[in-house]
Scaffold this motif. Sequence first.
Motif, mmCIF file in Angstrom:
data_model
loop_
_atom_site.group_PDB
_atom_site.id
_atom_site.type_symbol
_atom_site.label_atom_id
_atom_site.label_comp_id
_atom_site.label_asym_id
_atom_site.label_seq_id
_atom_site.Cartn_x
_atom_site.Cartn_y
_atom_site.Cartn_z
ATOM 1 N N ALA A 4 0.823 -1.215 0.000
ATOM 2 C CA ALA A 4 0.000 0.000 0.000
ATOM 3 C C ALA A 4 0.857 1.265 0.000
ATOM 4 N N THR A 5 2.068 1.186 0.498
ATOM 5 C CA THR A 5 2.939 2.374 0.554
ATOM 6 C C THR A 5 3.773 2.525 -0.709
ATOM 7 N N GLY A 6 3.604 1.621 -1.658
ATOM 8 C CA GLY A 6 4.367 1.684 -2.890
ATOM 9 C C GLY A 6 5.735 1.050 -2.801
ATOM 10 N N LEU A 7 6.011 0.275 -1.720
ATOM 11 C CA LEU A 7 7.294 -0.377 -1.526
ATOM 12 C C LEU A 7 7.146 -1.877 -1.707
ATOM 13 N N LEU A 8 8.245 -2.536 -2.049
ATOM 14 C CA LEU A 8 8.225 -3.988 -2.173
ATOM 15 C C LEU A 8 8.100 -4.623 -0.801
ATOM 16 N N SER A 9 7.407 -5.738 -0.741
ATOM 17 C CA SER A 9 7.272 -6.469 0.513
ATOM 18 C C SER A 9 8.583 -7.167 0.850
ATOM 19 N N ALA A 15 13.385 -12.437 -2.368
ATOM 20 C CA ALA A 15 13.406 -13.222 -3.602
ATOM 21 C C ALA A 15 14.233 -12.552 -4.679
ATOM 22 N N THR A 16 14.280 -11.225 -4.681
ATOM 23 C CA THR A 16 15.072 -10.497 -5.666
ATOM 24 C C THR A 16 16.562 -10.606 -5.380
ATOM 25 N N LEU A 17 16.936 -10.462 -4.105
ATOM 26 C CA LEU A 17 18.340 -10.502 -3.728
ATOM 27 C C LEU A 17 18.909 -11.907 -3.777
ATOM 28 N N GLN A 18 18.112 -12.892 -3.371
ATOM 29 C CA GLN A 18 18.578 -14.286 -3.355
ATOM 30 C C GLN A 18 17.450 -15.185 -3.845
ATOM 31 N N PRO A 19 17.307 -15.259 -5.173
ATOM 32 C CA PRO A 19 16.201 -16.055 -5.725
ATOM 33 C C PRO A 19 16.293 -17.540 -5.412
#
Length: 237
Positions: A4-9, A15-19
């Motif tokens: 809701a704040t426009g930030l990634l959970s 998952a992005t840093l260590q898929p």
Amino acid sequence: MLDATGLLSPNDVAATLQPILTHVHGLNNPWTNYSYYLNMSFLPCLLALIIMLTTVTTVCNEFKYNTCGEWLNTAGGSIMVALASKLIPHSVIFTTMGWVMQLIMFKINFLPFHCNPWHMILAMPLLVLACQSFALLMICVTPNYRKSATLCTLFGMMSFSFCGFSLPAEAMYPWINAVGYTVPIRHYFLISVDQALNGVDLYYSRMHYAILIGYLLLPLPLLWRIKHECQNPVYVP
């Protein structure tokens, strides 16, 4: 996905840093205990350095104090007998010290040990004799106390860096890696890694045992230089 704040959970960030999450389990040292590697390498290397310097001191003191002629005459003029009479007692003492060191490491401090005990028991006297032969070779190259001791110190201290104790040999420049194979402790280290740590078949360590034995032959063609020095003593400080 944005919240809701426009930030990634947090889960999306993870998952992005260590898929892909990996689990690393070190073979034969799953605790990644660095002490195992240090003790199995640095202690024998220190012993090897002491052996080489003691050998140089024992032989070259005869030159320094001008007793080499009497020493050779006592041995009946045979340089082989003269050297054996001096170095064999040291071989026994240093081998005993090495076995006590192995006992402390493997039986008291429980460092990894996955081979037949005789594999490491045999490796220790071979290391001692190889280091003594290496020191004799340095004396043959330069029959001078200061110079031969400097050469043994140089190779002995380089062993801590060039033999793969603290930095993998494969990551070194090829010529530096090659230098590491010129000293006996490198081959003892590989034997201890293959046998005690990894427990591989003795067949795969055969070359390192053979090389340690081969060190005994290196000074033989040049022993005449030590004999010549005994017969014509000219000590240079």
